[in-house]
Design a protein around this motif. Structure first.
Motif, PDB file in Angstrom:
ATOM      1  N   MET A   1       0.848  -1.183   0.000  1.00  0.00           N
ATOM      2  CA  MET A   1       0.000   0.000   0.000  1.00  0.00           C
ATOM      3  C   MET A   1       0.888   1.240   0.000  1.00  0.00           C
ATOM      4  O   MET A   1       1.753   1.378   0.856  1.00  0.00           O
ATOM      5  N   ASP A   2       0.668   2.130  -0.975  1.00  0.00           N
ATOM      6  CA  ASP A   2       1.454   3.354  -1.073  1.00  0.00           C
ATOM      7  C   ASP A   2       1.295   4.197   0.188  1.00  0.00           C
ATOM      8  O   ASP A   2       0.178   4.541   0.570  1.00  0.00           O
ATOM      9  N   GLY A   3       2.410   4.506   0.828  1.00  0.00           N
ATOM     10  CA  GLY A   3       2.405   5.376   1.990  1.00  0.00           C
ATOM     11  C   GLY A   3       1.835   4.749   3.254  1.00  0.00           C
ATOM     12  O   GLY A   3       1.631   5.433   4.244  1.00  0.00           O
ATOM     13  N   GLU A   4       1.539   3.473   3.227  1.00  0.00           N
ATOM     14  CA  GLU A   4       0.985   2.782   4.385  1.00  0.00           C
ATOM     15  C   GLU A   4       1.736   1.473   4.601  1.00  0.00           C
ATOM     16  O   GLU A   4       2.478   1.025   3.743  1.00  0.00           O
ATOM     17  N   ALA A   5       1.470   0.850   5.733  1.00  0.00           N
ATOM     18  CA  ALA A   5       2.069  -0.446   6.028  1.00  0.00           C
ATOM     19  C   ALA A   5       1.511  -1.506   5.084  1.00  0.00           C
ATOM     20  O   ALA A   5       0.344  -1.441   4.688  1.00  0.00           O
TER      21      ALA A   5
ATOM     22  N   CYS B   1     -10.005   2.721  -1.083  1.00  0.00           N
ATOM     23  CA  CYS B   1     -10.563   4.073  -1.050  1.00  0.00           C
ATOM     24  C   CYS B   1      -9.422   5.081  -1.011  1.00  0.00           C
ATOM     25  O   CYS B   1      -8.527   4.989  -0.167  1.00  0.00           O
ATOM     26  N   ARG B   2      -9.434   6.028  -1.924  1.00  0.00           N
ATOM     27  CA  ARG B   2      -8.399   7.067  -2.007  1.00  0.00           C
ATOM     28  C   ARG B   2      -8.476   8.072  -0.864  1.00  0.00           C
ATOM     29  O   ARG B   2      -7.510   8.753  -0.582  1.00  0.00           O
TER      30      ARG B   2
ATOM     31  N   GLY C   1      -8.474   5.141   2.780  1.00  0.00           N
ATOM     32  CA  GLY C   1      -7.517   4.035   2.712  1.00  0.00           C
ATOM     33  C   GLY C   1      -8.109   2.667   2.968  1.00  0.00           C
ATOM     34  O   GLY C   1      -7.388   1.676   2.998  1.00  0.00           O
ATOM     35  N   ARG C   2      -9.429   2.591   3.155  1.00  0.00           N
ATOM     36  CA  ARG C   2     -10.074   1.306   3.418  1.00  0.00           C
ATOM     37  C   ARG C   2      -9.773   0.338   2.273  1.00  0.00           C
ATOM     38  O   ARG C   2      -9.845   0.684   1.116  1.00  0.00           O
ATOM     39  N   LEU C   3      -9.451  -0.881   2.644  1.00  0.00           N
ATOM     40  CA  LEU C   3      -9.145  -1.947   1.684  1.00  0.00           C
ATOM     41  C   LEU C   3     -10.242  -2.991   1.793  1.00  0.00           C
ATOM     42  O   LEU C   3     -10.526  -3.483   2.882  1.00  0.00           O
TER      43      LEU C   3
ATOM     44  N   VAL D   1      -8.155  -1.706  -7.350  1.00  0.00           N
ATOM     45  CA  VAL D   1      -8.934  -0.667  -8.003  1.00  0.00           C
ATOM     46  C   VAL D   1      -9.136   0.452  -6.995  1.00  0.00           C
ATOM     47  O   VAL D   1      -9.618   0.217  -5.879  1.00  0.00           O
ATOM     48  N   PHE D   2      -8.748   1.661  -7.386  1.00  0.00           N
ATOM     49  CA  PHE D   2      -8.870   2.819  -6.506  1.00  0.00           C
ATOM     50  C   PHE D   2     -10.175   3.539  -6.790  1.00  0.00           C
ATOM     51  O   PHE D   2     -10.546   3.738  -7.949  1.00  0.00           O
TER      52      PHE D   2
END
Length: 120
Positions: A58-62, A76-77, A80-82, A109-110
């Protein structure tokens, strides 16, 4: 495999939450008080390399970890919910366009989730 590999694998496979290494660590700490974070990272990396679990970068996240059954992800942009999502399997389409066998793919898919969309 490492000392805690089976417990980590069972935890990932039984969870619907795309857990981070720290979340795995805190969950295992309940039953394995001597576990250290480095052991969790080592086992997660080994399990991921073996194909026993999926590592979701994940970009910018763990990084998150997930089961290997065939599914894709919505991200979610805003929050951040996946979330898991079952898009049509695109393997045949990819193979046709690439003119090569596809071992697998990881589709993210974002979008903006309904909760964030309603917040405006």
């Amino acid at each position: 495999m490492g000392k805690y590999a089976n417990e980590i694998l069972n935890l990932i496979n039984s969870s619907d939450n795309h857990m981070t290494a720290e979340q795995v660590f805190f969950e295992l700490k309940k039953s394995q008080p001597k576990i250290v974070l480095a052991s969790v990272y080592n086992n997660l990396n080994r399990l991921s390399e073996q194909g026993s679990i999926r590592k979701i970068c994940m970009d910018g996240e763990a990084d998150r970890y997930d089961k290997t059954d065939r599914h894709d992800h919505l991200v979610c942009r805003r929050c951040g919910r996946l979330a898991d999502f079952g898009f049509q399997d695109l393997t045949a389409l990819f193979e046709k366009q690439l003119r090569a066998d596809v071992i697998g793919y990881d589709l993210k898919v974002f979008y903006v989730c309904p909760e964030c969309k309603n917040k405006k």
